[in-house]
Design an enzyme around this catalytic site. Structure first.
Site, mmCIF file in Angstrom:
data_model
loop_
_atom_site.group_PDB
_atom_site.id
_atom_site.type_symbol
_atom_site.label_atom_id
_atom_site.label_comp_id
_atom_site.label_asym_id
_atom_site.label_seq_id
_atom_site.Cartn_x
_atom_site.Cartn_y
_atom_site.Cartn_z
ATOM 1 N N HIS A 61 0.835 -1.216 0.000
ATOM 2 C CA HIS A 61 0.000 0.000 0.000
ATOM 3 C C HIS A 61 0.864 1.258 0.000
ATOM 4 C CE1 HIS A 61 -3.854 2.106 1.588
ATOM 5 N NE2 HIS A 61 -3.096 2.954 0.907
ATOM 6 N N HIS A 63 1.608 5.187 -2.373
ATOM 7 C CA HIS A 63 1.209 6.132 -3.423
ATOM 8 C C HIS A 63 2.472 6.752 -4.003
ATOM 9 C CE1 HIS A 63 -3.064 6.149 -1.977
ATOM 10 N NE2 HIS A 63 -2.463 5.872 -0.820
ATOM 11 N N ASP A 303 1.244 2.897 3.599
ATOM 12 C CA ASP A 303 0.390 3.977 3.096
ATOM 13 C C ASP A 303 1.204 5.254 2.872
ATOM 14 O OD1 ASP A 303 -1.794 5.243 2.058
ATOM 15 O OD2 ASP A 303 -2.968 5.254 3.906
ATOM 16 N N GLY A 318 -2.339 12.475 4.665
ATOM 17 C CA GLY A 318 -1.266 11.537 4.345
ATOM 18 C C GLY A 318 0.113 12.113 4.559
HETATM 19 O O1 DOR Z 1 -4.340 9.771 4.066
HETATM 20 C C1 DOR Z 1 -4.593 9.342 2.950
HETATM 21 N N1 DOR Z 1 -3.887 9.752 1.870
HETATM 22 N N2 DOR Z 1 -5.591 8.472 2.793
HETATM 23 C C2 DOR Z 1 -6.024 8.095 1.579
HETATM 24 O O2 DOR Z 1 -6.923 7.298 1.493
HETATM 25 C C3 DOR Z 1 -5.397 8.647 0.347
HETATM 26 C C4 DOR Z 1 -4.027 9.085 0.616
HETATM 27 C C5 DOR Z 1 -3.460 9.921 -0.497
HETATM 28 O O3 DOR Z 1 -3.481 9.460 -1.647
HETATM 29 O O4 DOR Z 1 -2.951 11.013 -0.254
HETATM 30 ZN ZN ZN Z 2 -6.820 4.613 2.096
HETATM 31 ZN ZN ZN Z 3 -3.481 4.986 0.741
#
Ligand code: DOR
Ligand code: ZN
Ligand code: ZN
Length: 437
Positions: A61, A63, A303, A318
């Site tokens: 997980h 990004h 994440d 995030g």
């Molecule tokens: O905190 C988060 N950031 N939660 C998410 O679901 C998306 C993520 C993001 O892409 O910045």
């Molecule tokens: Zn998420």
């Molecule tokens: Zn995420």
């Protein structure tokens, strides 16, 4: 045969035990695991000073952004940050710009990633409608991800019925459906400039609990395979535990922040600590920790979600996670709050199995030489200014940690060693899902 490198003076995680041993690598493969004296001759030796050598860590997980969000992070900076954090295999999320929702966007992502990766990367896509799952998988994504509370490209998966229909597709195709579980009916209308306290109130415990309940019920009816992203609540985790006992095919993941930080950090870090789902109270953090300890949480994931500082001032949710994950989780191990074997399994073999990452997660002869060397003796403070990620902020900044990544090997070469990226060649490959189907 002469090996290319011998890793010596190591403690090697091998078949669930720690061996005092070395590892020989020839080209990109492990060719021997055994006593240093029994290793074949090698061109080079790397003495790791008694440190622990684990299978290259997996993060299902993250990004990585890139494309129109390259100002936050790109494939190169993101995977540099990943290897600095000990990760050698990643699954990247579809909320990119443009979003990863069509076969064309899946193919564009594969083309664009080539040559830019410090480690291996597969990725998720979000179908605009359930019948498009097959086309996305044929184009090369590894699994399917949905945001129950948010649409990337006009799609909605917020009711049990919608999720049920999607799960019928994903399970007939043999892939996992990952969900960001928050019920949109229970979260507040979001604006920018929210205080972290208000943001957290807009993302209540009930929203996660209800969304997990819906997804589990749909999974049971569809005989699906569900993965719940970043569980953050006692109630949510309890529902998943009960579902597992009922024989539902569900796994879940926890992040470093939900395992180690309470919302008390809002006082010190303000909007820098805004994340979705939000940081919670002690009761929930303890539940997450306990569930990692006893294996009810299957997978640990970062994440990693980078933004710019200016966006953080506007409360974008995030923060970067690759470079704090090992320090945080292995500090919890050193403090006796998490068992070592659970943490390792949740970062290696368990994500490999769940997401069919056949090249990853195990140290053995014949396996790909993806390795992470971890130092469990050092003490250091987390320093956001030293991140390889473009995002140089963290709600963990300044925390005293008792573990860190010493070296990361990708496909037989050390790419990260003692604080530096040491290999400019990008050896990472795009992992294509359809190969494994
Ligand atoms: O905190 C988060 N950031 N939660 C998410 O679901 C998306 C993520 C993001 O892409 O910045
Ligand atoms: Zn998420
Ligand atoms: Zn995420």
């Amino acid at each position: 045969m002469e090996a290319s490198v011998n890793i010596t003076n190591a403690k090697v995680w091998h078949r669930g035990e720690i061996l005092e041993a070395g590892i020989s690598i020839a080209d990109d493969r492990i060719v021997e695991v055994g006593k240093d004296s029994s290793l074949p001759r090698a061109e080079r030796e790397l003495d790791v000073g008694g440190r622990l050598v684990f299978p290259g860590l997996i993060d299902v997980h993250c990004h990585l952004r890139d494309f129109e969000l390259s100002y936050k992070e790109d494939f190169s900076s993101g995977t540099a940050s990943a290897v600095a954090g000990g990760f050698t295999t990643l699954l990247d999320m579809p909320n990119t710009k443009p979003p990863t929702t069509t076969p064309e966007s899946v193919r564009a992502k594969i083309r664009s990633m080539r040559g830019k990766l410090f480690c291996d990367v597969g990725f998720y896509a979000t179908p605009k409608a359930p019948e498009q799952v097959g086309g996305l998988l044929d184009s090369g994504c590894m699994a399917i991800k949905i945001y129950m509370a948010r649409s990337l490209d006009g799609e909605t998966y917020s009711t049990e019925e919608e999720i049920y229909k999607l799960l019928r597709e994903t399970s007939s195709q043999g892939v996992v459906l990952s969900v960001h579980a928050e019920d949109p009916k229970m979260i507040g209308m979001l604006g920018e400039n929210l205080s972290p306290y208000l943001h957290a109130r807009f993302h209540p415990i009930k929203a996660e609990e209800r969304a997990i309940e819906m997804a589990l019920s749909a999974t049971k009816r569809a005989h699906g395979r569900l993965h719940v992203c970043h569980v953050s609540t006692l109630e949510g985790v309890s529902k998943i535990i009960r579902a597992k006992r009922d024989g539902i095919d569900v796994t879940c993941e926890a992040t470093p922040h939900h395992a180690a930080l309470t919302k008390d950090v809002f006082g010190r870090f303000g909007k820098m600590a805004v994340v979705e789902p939000p940081l919670r109270s002690k009761r929930h953090v303890e539940a997450v920790l306990k569930s990692i300890s006893n294996g009810d949480v299957d997978i640990l994931a970062t994440d990693h979600a980078p933004h710019t500082l200016e966006e953080k001032e506007r409360a974008y949710p995030g923060f970067p996670g690759f470079e704090i994950a090992v320090p945080v989780f292995f500090t919890l191990v050193r403090e006796g709050l998490l068992p070592l074997d659970r943490v390792i399994d949740a970062l290696t073999i368990r994500p490999a199995r769940r997401f069919s990452l056949y090249n990853a997660g195990i140290i053995d002869v014949g396996r790909m030489a993806n390795l992470t060397v971890i130092d469990l003796k050092r003490e250091k403070r987390i320093d956001q200014n030293r991140f390889f990620s473009k995002a140089k902020y963290s709600p963990f900044n300044g925390m005293l940690v008792k573990a860190g990544v010493y070296a990361t090997f990708v496909r037989g070469r050390e790419v990260f060693l003692d604080g530096e990226i040491v290999s400019p060649t990008k050896l990472g490959k795009v992992i294509h899902g359809h190969i494994h189907r």
